[in-house]
Structure formats: structure tokens, C-alpha cells
Motif scaffolding. Structure first.
Motif, PDB file in Angstrom:
ATOM      1  N   ALA A  55       0.814  -1.217   0.000  1.00 19.35           N
ATOM      2  CA  ALA A  55       0.000   0.000   0.000  1.00 19.35           C
ATOM      3  C   ALA A  55       0.846   1.264   0.000  1.00 19.35           C
ATOM      4  CB  ALA A  55      -0.939  -0.005   1.200  1.00 19.35           C
ATOM      5  N   LEU A  56       2.110   1.159   0.404  1.00 17.48           N
ATOM      6  CA  LEU A  56       3.004   2.313   0.455  1.00 17.48           C
ATOM      7  C   LEU A  56       3.639   2.628  -0.892  1.00 17.48           C
ATOM      8  CD1 LEU A  56       4.912   1.299   3.723  1.00 17.48           C
ATOM      9  CD2 LEU A  56       3.033   2.945   3.555  1.00 17.48           C
ATOM     10  N   ILE A  57       3.625   1.668  -1.816  1.00 17.13           N
ATOM     11  CA  ILE A  57       4.395   1.770  -3.053  1.00 17.13           C
ATOM     12  C   ILE A  57       3.557   2.410  -4.149  1.00 17.13           C
ATOM     13  CG2 ILE A  57       5.648   0.457  -4.805  1.00 17.13           C
ATOM     14  CD1 ILE A  57       6.112  -1.684  -2.603  1.00 17.13           C
ATOM     15  N   GLU A  58       4.095   3.471  -4.737  1.00 16.74           N
ATOM     16  CA  GLU A  58       3.372   4.233  -5.748  1.00 16.74           C
ATOM     17  C   GLU A  58       3.869   3.910  -7.154  1.00 16.74           C
ATOM     18  OE1 GLU A  58       3.886   8.304  -4.667  1.00 16.74           O
ATOM     19  OE2 GLU A  58       2.494   8.178  -2.968  1.00 16.74           O
ATOM     20  N   ASP A  59       3.081   4.305  -8.150  1.00 13.78           N
ATOM     21  CA  ASP A  59       3.492   4.163  -9.546  1.00 13.78           C
ATOM     22  C   ASP A  59       4.838   4.856  -9.755  1.00 13.78           C
ATOM     23  OD1 ASP A  59       1.039   2.968  -9.936  1.00 13.78           O
ATOM     24  OD2 ASP A  59       0.142   4.674 -10.983  1.00 13.78           O
ATOM     25  N   ALA A 114       3.746  -9.565  -5.425  1.00 13.76           N
ATOM     26  CA  ALA A 114       2.506 -10.122  -5.965  1.00 13.76           C
ATOM     27  C   ALA A 114       1.315  -9.203  -5.742  1.00 13.76           C
ATOM     28  CB  ALA A 114       2.236 -11.494  -5.352  1.00 13.76           C
ATOM     29  N   GLN A 115       1.449  -8.259  -4.804  1.00 16.28           N
ATOM     30  CA  GLN A 115       0.362  -7.313  -4.519  1.00 16.28           C
ATOM     31  C   GLN A 115       0.421  -6.071  -5.405  1.00 16.28           C
ATOM     32  OE1 GLN A 115      -2.124  -7.798  -2.121  1.00 16.28           O
ATOM     33  NE2 GLN A 115      -1.265  -9.858  -1.972  1.00 16.28           N
ATOM     34  N   LEU A 116       1.369  -6.013  -6.321  1.00 13.06           N
ATOM     35  CA  LEU A 116       1.598  -4.790  -7.092  1.00 13.06           C
ATOM     36  C   LEU A 116       1.076  -4.868  -8.529  1.00 13.06           C
ATOM     37  CD1 LEU A 116       5.245  -3.985  -5.925  1.00 13.06           C
ATOM     38  CD2 LEU A 116       3.088  -3.130  -4.981  1.00 13.06           C
ATOM     39  N   ALA A 117       0.197  -5.808  -8.806  1.00 12.82           N
ATOM     40  CA  ALA A 117      -0.262  -6.003 -10.184  1.00 12.82           C
ATOM     41  C   ALA A 117      -1.022  -4.802 -10.743  1.00 12.82           C
ATOM     42  CB  ALA A 117      -1.146  -7.256 -10.270  1.00 12.82           C
ATOM     43  N   ARG A 144      -0.132  -1.637 -10.203  1.00 14.98           N
ATOM     44  CA  ARG A 144       0.728  -0.471 -10.323  1.00 14.98           C
ATOM     45  C   ARG A 144       1.175  -0.276 -11.772  1.00 14.98           C
ATOM     46  NH1 ARG A 144      -0.731  -1.398  -5.687  1.00 14.98           N
ATOM     47  NH2 ARG A 144       0.239  -0.534  -3.820  1.00 14.98           N
ATOM     48  N   ARG A 145       1.773   0.891 -12.016  1.00 17.50           N
ATOM     49  CA  ARG A 145       2.222   1.198 -13.370  1.00 17.50           C
ATOM     50  C   ARG A 145       3.650   1.725 -13.334  1.00 17.50           C
ATOM     51  NH1 ARG A 145      -2.380   4.869 -16.129  1.00 17.50           N
ATOM     52  NH2 ARG A 145      -1.120   4.354 -17.972  1.00 17.50           N
ATOM     53  N   ASP A 146       4.402   1.368 -14.366  1.00 17.93           N
ATOM     54  CA  ASP A 146       5.727   1.938 -14.618  1.00 17.93           C
ATOM     55  C   ASP A 146       6.706   1.722 -13.467  1.00 17.93           C
ATOM     56  OD1 ASP A 146       4.633   2.886 -17.000  1.00 17.93           O
ATOM     57  OD2 ASP A 146       4.120   4.825 -16.130  1.00 17.93           O
ATOM     58  N   LEU A 147       6.684   0.547 -12.856  1.00 19.94           N
ATOM     59  CA  LEU A 147       7.660   0.240 -11.819  1.00 19.94           C
ATOM     60  C   LEU A 147       9.011  -0.088 -12.451  1.00 19.94           C
ATOM     61  CD1 LEU A 147       5.574  -1.982  -9.377  1.00 19.94           C
ATOM     62  CD2 LEU A 147       6.037   0.480  -9.219  1.00 19.94           C
ATOM     63  N   GLY A 148      10.065   0.121 -11.675  1.00 18.14           N
ATOM     64  CA  GLY A 148      11.404  -0.239 -12.109  1.00 18.14           C
ATOM     65  C   GLY A 148      12.054  -1.174 -11.110  1.00 18.14           C
ATOM     66  N   VAL A 149      13.175  -1.768 -11.494  1.00 12.87           N
ATOM     67  CA  VAL A 149      13.906  -2.679 -10.617  1.00 12.87           C
ATOM     68  C   VAL A 149      15.393  -2.350 -10.647  1.00 12.87           C
ATOM     69  CG1 VAL A 149      14.676  -5.069 -10.292  1.00 12.87           C
ATOM     70  CG2 VAL A 149      12.275  -4.598 -10.758  1.00 12.87           C
ATOM     71  N   HIS A 150      15.965  -2.182  -9.468  1.00 17.20           N
ATOM     72  CA  HIS A 150      17.418  -2.126  -9.272  1.00 17.20           C
ATOM     73  C   HIS A 150      17.664  -2.865  -7.967  1.00 17.20           C
ATOM     74  CE1 HIS A 150      21.504  -0.235  -9.655  1.00 17.20           C
ATOM     75  NE2 HIS A 150      21.526  -0.691  -8.408  1.00 17.20           N
ATOM     76  N   SER A 151      18.084  -4.129  -8.062  1.00 17.03           N
ATOM     77  CA  SER A 151      18.102  -4.993  -6.885  1.00 17.03           C
ATOM     78  C   SER A 151      19.304  -5.918  -6.908  1.00 17.03           C
ATOM     79  CB  SER A 151      16.808  -5.822  -6.838  1.00 17.03           C
ATOM     80  OG  SER A 151      16.710  -6.574  -5.647  1.00 17.03           O
ATOM     81  N   GLY A 152      19.758  -6.296  -5.723  1.00 18.14           N
ATOM     82  CA  GLY A 152      20.831  -7.268  -5.653  1.00 18.14           C
ATOM     83  C   GLY A 152      20.397  -8.638  -6.134  1.00 18.14           C
ATOM     84  N   ALA A 153      19.118  -8.964  -5.916  1.00 22.37           N
ATOM     85  CA  ALA A 153      18.591 -10.271  -6.293  1.00 22.37           C
ATOM     86  C   ALA A 153      17.167 -10.106  -6.805  1.00 22.37           C
ATOM     87  CB  ALA A 153      18.599 -11.227  -5.104  1.00 22.37           C
ATOM     88  N   ILE A 154      16.748 -11.018  -7.667  1.00 19.26           N
ATOM     89  CA  ILE A 154      15.372 -11.036  -8.157  1.00 19.26           C
ATOM     90  C   ILE A 154      14.841 -12.469  -8.136  1.00 19.26           C
ATOM     91  CG2 ILE A 154      15.600  -8.981  -9.611  1.00 19.26           C
ATOM     92  CD1 ILE A 154      15.863 -10.880 -12.020  1.00 19.26           C
ATOM     93  N   GLY A 155      13.500 -12.596  -8.092  1.00 23.99           N
ATOM     94  CA  GLY A 155      12.836 -13.897  -8.099  1.00 23.99           C
ATOM     95  C   GLY A 155      11.748 -13.950  -9.152  1.00 23.99           C
ATOM     96  N   ALA A 193       7.107 -12.230 -13.665  1.00 22.18           N
ATOM     97  CA  ALA A 193       5.654 -12.113 -13.813  1.00 22.18           C
ATOM     98  C   ALA A 193       5.230 -10.668 -14.039  1.00 22.18           C
ATOM     99  CB  ALA A 193       4.955 -12.689 -12.580  1.00 22.18           C
ATOM    100  N   LEU A 194       5.796  -9.745 -13.262  1.00 19.54           N
ATOM    101  CA  LEU A 194       5.405  -8.339 -13.386  1.00 19.54           C
ATOM    102  C   LEU A 194       5.976  -7.689 -14.639  1.00 19.54           C
ATOM    103  CD1 LEU A 194       5.655  -7.149  -9.661  1.00 19.54           C
ATOM    104  CD2 LEU A 194       3.594  -7.661 -10.973  1.00 19.54           C
ATOM    105  N   MET A 195       7.135  -8.147 -15.094  1.00 17.04           N
ATOM    106  CA  MET A 195       7.666  -7.626 -16.356  1.00 17.04           C
ATOM    107  C   MET A 195       6.833  -8.117 -17.526  1.00 17.04           C
ATOM    108  SD  MET A 195      11.854  -7.669 -15.875  1.00 17.04           S
ATOM    109  CE  MET A 195      12.131  -6.829 -17.462  1.00 17.04           C
ATOM    110  N   GLN A 196       6.434  -9.383 -17.493  1.00 22.38           N
ATOM    111  CA  GLN A 196       5.596  -9.919 -18.569  1.00 22.38           C
ATOM    112  C   GLN A 196       4.230  -9.248 -18.608  1.00 22.38           C
ATOM    113  OE1 GLN A 196       5.996 -14.058 -17.380  1.00 22.38           O
ATOM    114  NE2 GLN A 196       7.265 -14.520 -19.167  1.00 22.38           N
TER     115      GLN A 196
END
Length: 229
Positions: free
Chosen positions: A9-13, A30-33, A35-46, A51-54
Motif C-alpha cells: 500500500a506504500l508503493i506508488e506508480d 505479488a500485490q503490485l499487479a 501499479r504502473r511503470d515500476l522499475g527494478v534495481h536490486s541485488g537479487a530477483i525472483g 511475472a510483473l515484467m511480462q
């Protein structure tokens, strides 16, 4: 799921996300379906990143750097993730010098760090290494990411955890392990009972906010311990 809903609930577009490993970060993603225009910069991904990129939710279109590309150091997931990553120009892997580097992270606006912990004390000190006297993790990159999210314009430094482990509270008056992240880098603590925003709060107010997100059965004892500290 309750923790994930509170954190999501804290995470914005338009936010750029970093997240640790495990079931909880995946549940938050899984709760962010919606949202719009999210990005990723992370040490690890799963798997949830794939799923969210697709689904087009993560498209990296509003990132401050590496626009259009998800950045990660390693991946842990199923065949779906590995197949999606294979020769995919929208996903790049970099060394920890880049994924965790302060000079890189400070360039990212709306940087949202999603990490977990073994326990958090009433001042916001975080133990992410020792549970019941046994080392279950390491310092890792949480400090790098939480600190960067604190400084980021529109950033969110989030640590999410269950309020209890069995009958034991994970919100504590005194840590039972080392300080993995100091209270000066603590920002937003999330449990199934709510959100404690510690940014800019003094010690007494931090304790009040942390007790409010502890398990109801533990709050009276924590209040008593807080007064006696």
C-alpha cells in the motif's frame, strides 16, 4: 499476506524497487499487479519480477538511470524466471559494485527498498543475522539499500517482518543478536498489524509506534520494558 498488503500500500506508480530474498518480498511484489511503470534495481530477483515484467507492470520507463532495463546481481527462481531472463535485453546483471554502489544508488529517485529482519527493537535497530542464538544470515546489502532509500527523493526504506515467531515477539525491547542496521538508517517498519514510520521520530515516539505494530498479546510487556529501559 497481511504484511504484504500493508507494505504494498506504500508503493506508488513509478517507484524503482529493491528487494531481498524469500517468501515475503515475493508476496509484496505479488500485490503490485495494479501499479504502473515500476522499475527494478536490486541485488537479487525472483519469479515475481518475471511475472510483473511480462504483465507490463515493471517496464522501467520512469527510472532515473538504466531506463528501460531491470538491473540485478543474481536471480533465484523457477524455470519461468530463467527462461524469461535468457538473452533478454530488458534484464541486465551487474556486479555488486554497481548494484550496491552508493554512487549508483544515490542517482535513483523514488527508490523503494524492501527488506526483512529477524527482529527490530523499539528504537528501530535491526537484527537480520541471528535467531535463537544461531546465525541465519549475514549483514548483506540491506544497509546499502535502506540508506539509499532514505536519501532518495520520494524513496521508501521499508523493513517488513511478522510480529511474532511462534510465541516470541519479533518486536523487542532489546535485540537478541547484532545490530545489522542501525536505527539511524531505519525508516518504515511493517508487520501484519500496521506500519511504523520512524523517520524523524524521537526515541519515545519510535517506541510508541513500534509497540502499536507488535502483536497485541505482547504490547503490555513491551510498554513495561520500554519504561524500565
Amino acid at each position: 499476506l497481511a504484511i504484504a498488503r500493508n507494505a504494498a500500500a506504500l508503493i506508488e506508480d513509478g517507484a524503482t524497487l529493491q528487494f531481498g530474498l524469500g517468501a515475503l518480498p515475493e508476496a509484496i511484489l505479488a500485490q503490485l499487479a495494479d501499479r504502473r511503470d515500476l522499475g527494478v534495481h536490486s541485488g537479487a530477483i525472483g519469479d515475481q519480477v518475471a511475472a510483473l515484467m511480462q504483465a507490463g507492470v515493471i517496464n522501467n520507463s520512469r527510472k532515473s538511470i538504466d531506463r528501460g532495463v531491470s538491473i540485478a546481481g543474481i536471480m533465484f527462481g523457477s524455470k519461468r524466471l530463467h527462461d524469461y531472463a535468457h538473452r533478454n535485453p530488458q534484464l541486465q546483471f551487474r556486479s555488486s559494485a554497481y548494484t550496491h554502489g552508493a554512487g549508483v544508488l544515490t542517482q535513483i529517485e523514488r527508490f523503494t527498498a524492501l527488506n526483512s529482519a529477524v527482529e527490530v527493537d523499539l528504537s528501530g535497530q535491526i537484527n537480520a543475522e541471528v535467531a535463537a542464538g544461531v546465525y541465519v544470515g549475514a549483514v548483506g546489502g540491506a544497509v546499502d539499500f535502506l540508506r539509499a532509500a532514505n536519501y532518495s527523493k520520494g524513496g521508501l526504506p521499508i523493513v517488513a517482518l511478522p510480529s511474532t515467531a511462534g510465541r516470541h515477539s519479533r518486536i523487542v525491547a532489546k535485540l537478541n543478536g547484532p545490530v545489522s542496521t542501525p536505527r539511524s538508517d531505519a525508516g518504515i517498519i511493517v508487520t501484519e498489524y500496521g506500519v511504523a514510520d520512524l523517520r524523524g521520530a524521537g526515541l519515545a515516539e519510535r517506541a510508541r509506534r513500534m509497540i502499536a505494530i507488535a502483536h497485541p498479546d505482547q504490547r503490555e510487556r513491551l510498554e513495561r520494558d520500554s519504561r524500565n529501559a
